[in-house]
Design a protein around this motif. Structure first.
Motif, short mmCIF file in Angstrom:
data_model
loop_
_atom_site.label_atom_id
_atom_site.label_comp_id
_atom_site.label_asym_id
_atom_site.label_seq_id
_atom_site.Cartn_x
_atom_site.Cartn_y
_atom_site.Cartn_z
N UNK A 2 0.85 -1.20 0.00
CA UNK A 2 0.00 0.00 0.00
C UNK A 2 0.88 1.25 0.00
N UNK A 3 1.12 1.78 -1.14
CA UNK A 3 1.98 2.95 -1.23
C UNK A 3 1.11 4.13 -1.66
N UNK A 4 1.09 5.17 -0.85
CA UNK A 4 0.23 6.31 -1.17
C UNK A 4 1.07 7.54 -1.51
N UNK A 5 0.58 8.33 -2.44
CA UNK A 5 1.34 9.55 -2.78
C UNK A 5 1.37 10.54 -1.61
N UNK A 6 2.41 11.35 -1.55
CA UNK A 6 2.49 12.34 -0.47
C UNK A 6 1.72 13.59 -0.87
N UNK A 7 1.46 14.42 0.13
CA UNK A 7 0.52 15.52 -0.11
C UNK A 7 1.23 16.85 -0.27
N UNK A 8 1.04 17.48 -1.39
CA UNK A 8 1.42 18.88 -1.52
C UNK A 8 0.33 19.55 -2.34
N UNK A 9 0.28 20.86 -2.25
CA UNK A 9 -0.74 21.59 -2.99
C UNK A 9 -0.09 22.59 -3.93
N UNK A 10 -0.79 22.87 -5.03
CA UNK A 10 -0.29 23.88 -5.96
C UNK A 10 -0.67 25.27 -5.42
N UNK A 11 -0.08 26.28 -6.02
CA UNK A 11 -0.38 27.67 -5.64
C UNK A 11 -1.87 27.96 -5.80
N UNK A 12 -2.44 27.48 -6.91
CA UNK A 12 -3.86 27.73 -7.16
C UNK A 12 -4.73 27.06 -6.10
N UNK A 13 -4.31 25.87 -5.70
CA UNK A 13 -5.07 25.16 -4.67
C UNK A 13 -4.99 25.92 -3.34
N UNK A 14 -3.81 26.44 -3.03
CA UNK A 14 -3.66 27.23 -1.79
C UNK A 14 -4.55 28.47 -1.84
N UNK A 15 -4.61 29.05 -3.02
CA UNK A 15 -5.43 30.26 -3.20
C UNK A 15 -6.91 29.93 -2.97
N UNK A 16 -7.30 28.81 -3.54
CA UNK A 16 -8.69 28.38 -3.38
C UNK A 16 -9.01 28.15 -1.91
N UNK A 17 -8.09 27.53 -1.21
CA UNK A 17 -8.30 27.28 0.23
C UNK A 17 -8.57 28.60 0.96
N UNK A 18 -7.77 29.61 0.66
CA UNK A 18 -7.94 30.89 1.35
C UNK A 18 -9.25 31.56 0.96
N UNK A 19 -9.64 31.35 -0.29
CA UNK A 19 -10.90 31.91 -0.75
C UNK A 19 -12.07 31.30 0.05
N UNK A 20 -12.05 29.98 0.16
CA UNK A 20 -13.10 29.29 0.91
C UNK A 20 -13.07 29.74 2.37
N UNK A 21 -11.87 29.78 2.92
CA UNK A 21 -11.73 30.11 4.34
C UNK A 21 -12.27 31.51 4.61
N UNK A 22 -11.94 32.46 3.76
CA UNK A 22 -12.37 33.82 4.07
C UNK A 22 -13.88 33.95 3.90
N UNK A 23 -14.45 33.22 2.94
CA UNK A 23 -15.91 33.20 2.80
C UNK A 23 -16.56 32.68 4.09
N UNK A 24 -16.04 31.56 4.57
CA UNK A 24 -16.65 30.94 5.75
C UNK A 24 -16.46 31.81 6.99
N UNK A 25 -15.30 32.43 7.10
CA UNK A 25 -15.08 33.29 8.26
C UNK A 25 -16.02 34.48 8.26
N UNK A 26 -16.29 35.00 7.05
CA UNK A 26 -17.23 36.12 6.93
C UNK A 26 -18.63 35.67 7.34
N UNK A 27 -19.03 34.51 6.85
CA UNK A 27 -20.36 34.00 7.19
C UNK A 27 -20.49 33.73 8.69
N UNK A 28 -19.41 33.25 9.26
CA UNK A 28 -19.42 32.99 10.70
C UNK A 28 -19.56 34.30 11.46
N UNK A 29 -18.80 35.30 11.02
CA UNK A 29 -18.88 36.62 11.66
C UNK A 29 -20.27 37.22 11.52
N UNK A 30 -20.90 36.97 10.38
CA UNK A 30 -22.28 37.46 10.16
C UNK A 30 -23.34 36.60 10.84
#
Lengths: 381, 347
Positions: free
Chosen positions: A1-29
């Motif tokens: 059972x050999x699994x690939x290791x995890x890294x993310x591309x720049x675009x994926x990191x950007x997407x993560x921050x986009x989602x996070x800031x949306x959710x944080x805003x909704x939480x604040x609201x």
């Protein structure tokens, strides 16, 4: 059972921050309140609607069905951001995680073009009908049956422990379309889309031990299911269902159900500058880090089309035991008095975690069943 | 996997498979070592795998080094593999000459060794791996103006033989005004920390190999052993052990792979401690489960399980382990302005 290791591309990191800031805003609201195990118990159709408006339901699906054709890793990022902040995504969770991929793989064109856009618009929620009053871990023994009639099937029987069936519109239901035989108990099972508002369907609440309602019992009395609501091939329901299990078992929801509690204790220990407790917390951090790597490895392999049934079972078996262990560790790190309506977030998250956690290692395949699957594969492999 | 790495790994496995028997592994308890295997590895260039070509090596990288160490861990060969490869690796990293003589190391963030103005070191080290066989020692010495990485000859050192729980040589070494062979420029705290991080990572690779071996041989055992008229893997309780062994082995393997990748990308400051902390749970679970499944034979010299479990119980207390890494990591966590989620998802 050999699994690939995890890294993310720049675009994926950007997407993560986009989602996070949306959710944080909704939480604040105050659109939602952080809670543990919110992915299965936090059913909030209005919130799901907001997620749909972002284009975040059916993220990986073809555009012609309302999807965004994004990668499975993007979806992974999206779901783990939901989980980390404890957002109420249960209304659309099953349809997004399982129904969509199932229909894309086995559904007819008519089913896809009817259901998928409705799912991505959060107009249509699904439940899954597997367990029955007499079929729990021994799922192949289901006895809800369908008899062929003109233009469709007549379904009789009952499903149980069906999460959110009271809020869902449809249910992917595993039924017996040929008699049970001990020799070939996996054949003769089929998957059908049942409209939960149809004549003959009744949904009865089962109170969960928190006093909340998300489980149901669903009864079928001569429910007519037209031929065009059969998923895939009659008699192939077991095999079709198995294909979805890797997604169901290896996702971040098998690790992060109690993450808000971990986040909260971290913040408290920082305020206290509590060295000794933080030393102990590092053990949980290391466990989480390694489980997340494993789960991401499975996600990557799934994307590459690899065989992941066993690593997925491992993620679920080990991940859910980890989720369960968090409240047990937290209560040794600081004083807490858990109640469901506590003002203090720590106490509330503790209550949610303690009361929801027995289910973690049961739902989606008990640890015991998973251990059996893993061991048999290891022995034969 | 790079082609070089694949070739290195294959060659080493082939050599080990061919030359290592139960008797070879048992040598450690007879106070001997597998010098014949050592010579074969040397002849095949495997011991110079992570030394640059410029310095006379084969030009591999850290990933190659770790892959070899993992196999070393898997076969429990009584040779100073990690000590030799890692010593040479850090020598070169600090611009000192690698050596093909037997060499070992001792690293500490609080050096217990001093370097005099005229280039002589004095100090004592309690558990130097393979010390009695080594001609040279790499260590950190406190000199005027700061710390240095030094290469010291051991022919005039006082050596008192000792062993770890696995019977591997861990010797007391006392140096009294021994002229050094070479020293680095002054090294700072960060550089020492980096060395200790690398040493920890290398040890994680060895442990991962050892865990894998225990897992594989335990599975094998459940397929051979019969009780109550059935192979024991048919019993559900044994299957639970098997599943847990598989889980721990896979999770450590994945942790070590992720750690290596982080190292290559130079974002390993937390990945190595996290791996090291997680590995201890695997050591506990795997050693307990494997022994339980083997029953009485596993705790005897009739079976070779003990070589591997005793190594795990030794390695976890050598170098910087769970306790110290937890303290370090928790210091970072206490000072961080990030949330836990940011900590986990920021690379």
């Amino acid at each position: 059972m050999k699994l690939p290791s995890s890294q993310f591309t720049k675009d994926q990191e950007k997407f993560r921050l986009e989602v996070r800031s949306f959710l944080q805003k909704e939480l604040a609201n105050r659109t939602f309140e952080t809670a543990c195990d919110s992915w299965l118990s936090g059913c909030n159709p209005q919130f799901s609607k907001k997620i749909a408006e972002q284009g975040w339901i059916g993220l990986t699906w073809p555009q012609k069905y309302g999807g965004q054709e994004r990668s499975a890793i993007d979806r992974y990022i999206l779901t783990e951001e939901f989980l980390a902040i404890g957002a109420p995504v249960a209304a659309h969770w099953i349809a997004d995680r399982q129904t969509g991929p199932l229909l894309l793989r086995y559904g007819t064109e008519e089913q896809r073009s009817y259901f998928l856009p409705r799912i991505t618009n959060a107009e249509c929620f699904f439940a899954i009908g597997l367990s029955e009053p007499n079929s729990g871990s021994d799922l192949a023994s289901v006895s809800t049956n369908a008899k062929k009639v003109e233009g469709g099937w007549l379904v009789n029987g009952a499903k149980t422990w069906t999460s959110n069936a009271h809020d869902a519109h449809f249910m992917i239901t595993l039924v017996r379309t040929a008699p049970y035989s001990k020799e070939s108990k996996h054949s003769g099972l089929s998957q059908m889309i049942i409209d939960l508002h149809d004549k003959g369907v009744s949904v009865k609440p089962i109170k969960y031990l928190t006093g909340e309602h998300h489980f149901n019992e669903v009864f079928f009395e001569d429910v007519f299911v037209p031929d065009n609501r059969i998923v895939g091939t009659i008699g192939e329901g077991w095999k079709q269902g198995l294909a979805e299990l890797a997604y169901e078992r290896s996702g971040p929801e098998r690790i992060l159900s109690t993450f808000p509690l971990l986040e909260e204790i971290y913040s408290i220990l920082k305020q206290q500058q509590n060295k000794e407790a933080m030393n102990r917390l590092t053990e949980l951090v290391a466990k989480l880090w390694s489980l997340r790597n494993l789960s991401l490895g499975v996600a990557k392999m799934l994307e590459q089309g690899g065989e992941v049934a066993v690593p997925a079972a491992l993620v679920k078996a080990m991940g859910t035991q980890f989720e369960q262990s968090i409240p047990e560790m937290v209560r040794l790190l600081t004083e807490t008095y858990p109640t469901m309506d506590a003002q203090k977030m720590l106490d509330r998250y503790m209550a949610q975690s303690i009361l929801h956690s027995p289910g973690f290692t049961i739902r989606g395949g008990t640890t015991e069943i998973l251990y059996g699957i893993i061991a048999k594969d290891v022995i034969n492999g | 996997m790079s082609e070089i790495k694949e070739l290195l790994v294959k060659t080493m496995e082939k050599i080990f498979k061919k030359h290592i028997t139960k008797e070879t592994v048992d040598l450690i308890d007879e106070g001997q070592w597998a010098d014949d295997v050592w010579e074969i590895l040397k002849e095949n260039g495997l011991l110079a795998a992570c030394i640059s070509e410029k310095a006379g090596g084969a030009g591999g990288d850290l990933e190659d080094l770790f892959s070899l160490l993992k196999i070393g861990g898997k076969y429990a060969v009584p040779i100073p593999l990690m000590e030799y490869i890692f010593s040479n690796y850090i020598l070169e990293k600090f611009h000192l000459a690698p050596t093909d003589e037997m060499i070992t190391y001792n690293l500490s963030d609080t050096p217990n060794c001093t370097l005099s103005e005229n280039g002589e070191v004095s100090g004592a080290f309690p558990h130097v791996a393979w010390g009695r066989y080594a001609s040279n020692l790499v260590t950190i010495a406190k000199g005027s103006g700061g710390n240095y990485l030094v290469k010291v000859p051991l022919k005039d050192a006082l050596v008192k033989e000792g062993a770890n729980l696995a019977g591997e040589p861990r010797d007391y070494i006392k140096l009294t005004a021994i002229p050094i062979l070479e020293k680095s420029r002054i090294i700072d705290y960060e550089q020492i920390e980096e060395m200790i991080l690398l040493e920890t990572a290398a040890k994680c690779a060895v442990i991962a190999g050892t865990l894998e071996k225990i897992y594989e041989s335990t599975i094998e055992y459940t397929k051979q052993r019969q009780q109550f008229g059935r192979y024991i893997h048919r019993f559900q309780l044994i299957q639970h052990h098997i599943a847990q062994l598989a889980g721990e082995t896979v999770i450590v393997d994945s942790a070590v792979d992720n750690m290596m990748e982080a190292l290559v990308e130079k974002r390993h400051r937390h990945e190595i401690p996290l791996t090291r902390i997680r590995i201890e749970e695997a050591i506990r679970t795997v050693s307990a489960s494997a022994h339980q499944v083997h029953g009485a034979i596993g705790v005897t010299y009739e079976h070779n399980l003990h070589h591997y479990t005793r190594r795990l119980w030794s390695y976890r207390d050598e170098g910087r382990g769970h306790l110290k890494w937890s303290q370090k990591l928790s210091r970072d966590l206490l000072q961080s302005n990030n949330s836990m989620w940011e900590f986990l998802t920021t690379y």
